[in-house]
Design a protein around this motif. Structure first.
Motif, PDB file in Angstrom:
ATOM      1  N   LEU A   4       0.820  -1.209   0.000  1.00 49.76           N
ATOM      2  CA  LEU A   4       0.000   0.000   0.000  1.00 49.76           C
ATOM      3  C   LEU A   4       0.860   1.268   0.000  1.00 49.76           C
ATOM      4  CD1 LEU A   4      -2.750  -1.037   2.589  1.00 49.76           C
ATOM      5  CD2 LEU A   4      -2.953  -0.989   0.096  1.00 49.76           C
ATOM      6  N   PHE A   5       2.039   1.175   0.607  1.00 48.65           N
ATOM      7  CA  PHE A   5       2.902   2.345   0.711  1.00 48.65           C
ATOM      8  C   PHE A   5       3.579   2.688  -0.613  1.00 48.65           C
ATOM      9  CE2 PHE A   5       2.583   0.763   5.047  1.00 48.65           C
ATOM     10  CZ  PHE A   5       2.358   1.937   5.764  1.00 48.65           C
ATOM     11  N   PHE A   6       3.530   1.783  -1.578  1.00 53.77           N
ATOM     12  CA  PHE A   6       4.131   2.045  -2.873  1.00 53.77           C
ATOM     13  C   PHE A   6       3.112   2.567  -3.888  1.00 53.77           C
ATOM     14  CE2 PHE A   6       6.892  -1.274  -0.985  1.00 53.77           C
ATOM     15  CZ  PHE A   6       8.039  -0.515  -0.889  1.00 53.77           C
ATOM     16  N   GLN A   7       1.874   2.719  -3.461  1.00 58.37           N
ATOM     17  CA  GLN A   7       0.849   3.272  -4.338  1.00 58.37           C
ATOM     18  C   GLN A   7       0.935   4.802  -4.351  1.00 58.37           C
ATOM     19  OE1 GLN A   7      -2.968   1.737  -3.112  1.00 58.37           O
ATOM     20  NE2 GLN A   7      -2.370  -0.398  -3.425  1.00 58.37           N
ATOM     21  N   GLN A   8       0.392   5.396  -5.411  1.00 64.70           N
ATOM     22  CA  GLN A   8       0.401   6.850  -5.550  1.00 64.70           C
ATOM     23  C   GLN A   8      -0.862   7.414  -4.895  1.00 64.70           C
ATOM     24  OE1 GLN A   8       3.494   6.189  -6.463  1.00 64.70           O
ATOM     25  NE2 GLN A   8       3.527   7.989  -7.770  1.00 64.70           N
ATOM     26  N   GLN A   9      -0.763   7.775  -3.626  1.00 62.98           N
ATOM     27  CA  GLN A   9      -1.935   8.209  -2.873  1.00 62.98           C
ATOM     28  C   GLN A   9      -1.959   9.711  -2.605  1.00 62.98           C
ATOM     29  OE1 GLN A   9      -1.279   5.611   0.554  1.00 62.98           O
ATOM     30  NE2 GLN A   9      -2.895   4.242  -0.158  1.00 62.98           N
ATOM     31  N   LEU A  10      -0.833  10.370  -2.775  1.00 66.52           N
ATOM     32  CA  LEU A  10      -0.748  11.791  -2.466  1.00 66.52           C
ATOM     33  C   LEU A  10      -1.222  12.624  -3.650  1.00 66.52           C
ATOM     34  CD1 LEU A  10       0.258  14.012  -0.490  1.00 66.52           C
ATOM     35  CD2 LEU A  10       2.504  13.789  -1.576  1.00 66.52           C
ATOM     36  N   ASP A  11      -2.155  13.531  -3.403  1.00 62.76           N
ATOM     37  CA  ASP A  11      -2.673  14.396  -4.465  1.00 62.76           C
ATOM     38  C   ASP A  11      -1.666  15.494  -4.797  1.00 62.76           C
ATOM     39  OD1 ASP A  11      -5.074  13.035  -4.716  1.00 62.76           O
ATOM     40  OD2 ASP A  11      -6.094  14.274  -3.231  1.00 62.76           O
ATOM     41  N   ILE A  12      -1.380  15.651  -6.078  1.00 61.63           N
ATOM     42  CA  ILE A  12      -0.494  16.713  -6.551  1.00 61.63           C
ATOM     43  C   ILE A  12      -1.249  17.531  -7.587  1.00 61.63           C
ATOM     44  CG2 ILE A  12       1.661  17.271  -7.733  1.00 61.63           C
ATOM     45  CD1 ILE A  12       2.911  14.824  -6.532  1.00 61.63           C
ATOM     46  N   ILE A  13      -1.462  18.807  -7.264  1.00 60.19           N
ATOM     47  CA  ILE A  13      -2.177  19.723  -8.145  1.00 60.19           C
ATOM     48  C   ILE A  13      -1.142  20.555  -8.887  1.00 60.19           C
ATOM     49  CG2 ILE A  13      -3.895  21.562  -8.279  1.00 60.19           C
ATOM     50  CD1 ILE A  13      -4.890  20.611  -5.520  1.00 60.19           C
ATOM     51  N   SER A 213       2.185   8.987  -0.458  1.00 58.55           N
ATOM     52  CA  SER A 213       3.344   9.242  -1.309  1.00 58.55           C
ATOM     53  C   SER A 213       2.923   9.387  -2.763  1.00 58.55           C
ATOM     54  CB  SER A 213       4.361   8.103  -1.187  1.00 58.55           C
ATOM     55  OG  SER A 213       4.748   7.880   0.149  1.00 58.55           O
ATOM     56  N   ALA A 214       3.844   9.928  -3.547  1.00 56.64           N
ATOM     57  CA  ALA A 214       3.629  10.044  -4.993  1.00 56.64           C
ATOM     58  C   ALA A 214       4.967  10.309  -5.652  1.00 56.64           C
ATOM     59  CB  ALA A 214       2.650  11.162  -5.323  1.00 56.64           C
ATOM     60  N   VAL A 215       5.029  10.065  -6.939  1.00 54.12           N
ATOM     61  CA  VAL A 215       6.192  10.446  -7.746  1.00 54.12           C
ATOM     62  C   VAL A 215       5.778  11.609  -8.630  1.00 54.12           C
ATOM     63  CG1 VAL A 215       7.790   9.744  -9.566  1.00 54.12           C
ATOM     64  CG2 VAL A 215       7.218   8.139  -7.726  1.00 54.12           C
ATOM     65  N   TYR A 216       6.571  12.683  -8.577  1.00 58.31           N
ATOM     66  CA  TYR A 216       6.328  13.835  -9.441  1.00 58.31           C
ATOM     67  C   TYR A 216       7.588  14.069 -10.261  1.00 58.31           C
ATOM     68  CZ  TYR A 216       5.336  18.516 -11.132  1.00 58.31           C
ATOM     69  OH  TYR A 216       5.131  19.608 -11.946  1.00 58.31           O
ATOM     70  N   ASN A 217       7.456  13.928 -11.573  1.00 55.44           N
ATOM     71  CA  ASN A 217       8.615  13.970 -12.462  1.00 55.44           C
ATOM     72  C   ASN A 217       9.632  12.943 -11.978  1.00 55.44           C
ATOM     73  OD1 ASN A 217       7.349  15.898 -14.023  1.00 55.44           O
ATOM     74  ND2 ASN A 217       8.367  17.625 -13.043  1.00 55.44           N
ATOM     75  N   ASP A 220      10.549  11.520  -5.696  1.00 52.04           N
ATOM     76  CA  ASP A 220       9.630  10.809  -4.825  1.00 52.04           C
ATOM     77  C   ASP A 220       9.293  11.718  -3.648  1.00 52.04           C
ATOM     78  OD1 ASP A 220       8.632   7.797  -4.467  1.00 52.04           O
ATOM     79  OD2 ASP A 220       8.960   8.678  -2.483  1.00 52.04           O
ATOM     80  N   ILE A 221       8.015  11.791  -3.312  1.00 54.83           N
ATOM     81  CA  ILE A 221       7.543  12.664  -2.241  1.00 54.83           C
ATOM     82  C   ILE A 221       6.701  11.838  -1.280  1.00 54.83           C
ATOM     83  CG2 ILE A 221       6.255  14.756  -1.671  1.00 54.83           C
ATOM     84  CD1 ILE A 221       6.620  15.565  -4.658  1.00 54.83           C
ATOM     85  N   SER A 222       7.014  11.918   0.002  1.00 50.75           N
ATOM     86  CA  SER A 222       6.221  11.228   1.022  1.00 50.75           C
ATOM     87  C   SER A 222       5.829  12.199   2.121  1.00 50.75           C
ATOM     88  CB  SER A 222       6.996  10.058   1.632  1.00 50.75           C
ATOM     89  OG  SER A 222       7.082   8.975   0.734  1.00 50.75           O
ATOM     90  N   VAL A 223       4.612  12.007   2.631  1.00 48.24           N
ATOM     91  CA  VAL A 223       4.084  12.797   3.735  1.00 48.24           C
ATOM     92  C   VAL A 223       3.666  11.847   4.843  1.00 48.24           C
ATOM     93  CG1 VAL A 223       2.305  14.428   4.472  1.00 48.24           C
ATOM     94  CG2 VAL A 223       3.218  14.554   2.147  1.00 48.24           C
ATOM     95  N   VAL A 224       4.077  12.146   6.057  1.00 44.74           N
ATOM     96  CA  VAL A 224       3.654  11.388   7.238  1.00 44.74           C
ATOM     97  C   VAL A 224       2.971  12.359   8.185  1.00 44.74           C
ATOM     98  CG1 VAL A 224       4.450  10.154   9.298  1.00 44.74           C
ATOM     99  CG2 VAL A 224       5.425   9.606   7.058  1.00 44.74           C
ATOM    100  N   SER A 225       1.760  12.004   8.626  1.00 46.43           N
ATOM    101  CA  SER A 225       1.008  12.946   9.451  1.00 46.43           C
ATOM    102  C   SER A 225      -0.023  12.233  10.308  1.00 46.43           C
ATOM    103  CB  SER A 225       0.294  13.980   8.562  1.00 46.43           C
ATOM    104  OG  SER A 225      -0.713  13.351   7.787  1.00 46.43           O
TER     105      SER A 225
END
Length: 248
Positions: A4-13, A213-217, A220-225
């Motif tokens: 699940l942690f390797f899926q693209q779950q973070l929204d990038i606008i 997390s998500a990949v942008y270009n 790799d970007i991850s957020v923990v909250s």
């Protein structure tokens, strides 16, 4: 499940700073900045100017200036009472006791917690207004790095197995685990050195924090909250987008 942690779950606008909320991380390519074009005395506090002048490389100066402009923009957008305050009256200073970057406002008792990350000229900035457990990290996915060797030296054996079992996704998994560890370190104010060898997936479950997390270009970007919050990223395509609010 680690999968699940390797899926693209973070929204990038992309290409907007209009739909901001208090859980917005601003992203920007700092290499687009020409630092010589800015009147730094009007944008940076005396403390920040001192830090800026200690930066030796142009890239380091670009990253420092870009992150501070993003932070000050977020403060002015989030706190109407500071809208007309000159940007150099907002000062970002690292607090050793809390391991947080705090923003001090001249003439006010308000102190705002924040978080920054940068990698290879690409930067991110966010406020943590409610002072929840929160951290994010950006890392460029560098296929030339010996990621398998590094993983075997630093990571937990279960993480190493996830990286080495798939030759096509090894690098992506290595850097995803890295950004999760860095984001978790920032969220919990723990040294990253103490989170390299533990299994990051077990650590996240133990502290009951949410990770997206998500990949942008190429990054790799991850957020923990805190699990009650939902963060998003907004890409600033030009620093001119911030000009009206920051008055430069």
């Amino acid at each position: 499940m680690p999968a699940l942690f390797f899926q693209q779950q973070l929204d990038i606008i992309e290409h907007t700073v209009q739909s901001l909320n208090t859980q917005t991380i601003l992203l920007f390519d700092a290499q687009l900045l020409n630092v010589d074009e800015f009147n730094l005395n009007t944008l940076l506090s005396p403390f920040e100017l001192t830090v800026f002048t200690r930066r030796k490389s142009n890239k380091a100066k670009q990253e420092y200036l870009a992150t501070r402009l993003l932070l000050k923009y977020l403060v002015k957008r989030s706190f109407p009472e500071f809208t007309t305050l000159p940007a150099n009256q907002l000062s970002s200073e690292f607090d050793e006791s809390s391991s947080k970057l705090l923003i001090h406002i001249a003439g006010s008792s308000t102190v705002i917690s924040s978080c920054l990350s940068h990698s290879n000229g690409f930067v991110g900035a966010a406020l943590n207004i409610d002072r929840i457990q929160f951290g994010f990290d950006i890392e460029k996915i560098n296929l030339q790095r010996p990621f398998e060797k590094l993983a075997k030296h630093f990571y937990h054996i279960d993480e190493v197995n996830l990286i080495t079992q798939n030759e096509y996704q090894g690098a992506e998994r290595f850097f995803r685990i890295w950004t999760l560890k860095e984001a978790l370190a920032k969220a919990t104010s723990r040294p990253i050195a103490k989170l390299l060898s533990p299994n990051v997936f077990s650590e996240l479950t133990e502290v009951n924090l949410n990770a997206q997390s998500a990949v942008y270009n190429e990054f790799d970007i991850s957020v923990v909250s805190d699990k009650s919050t939902d963060w998003q990223c907004s890409v600033v395509n030009s620093i001119d987008s911030l000009r009206a609010v920051l008055s430069f």
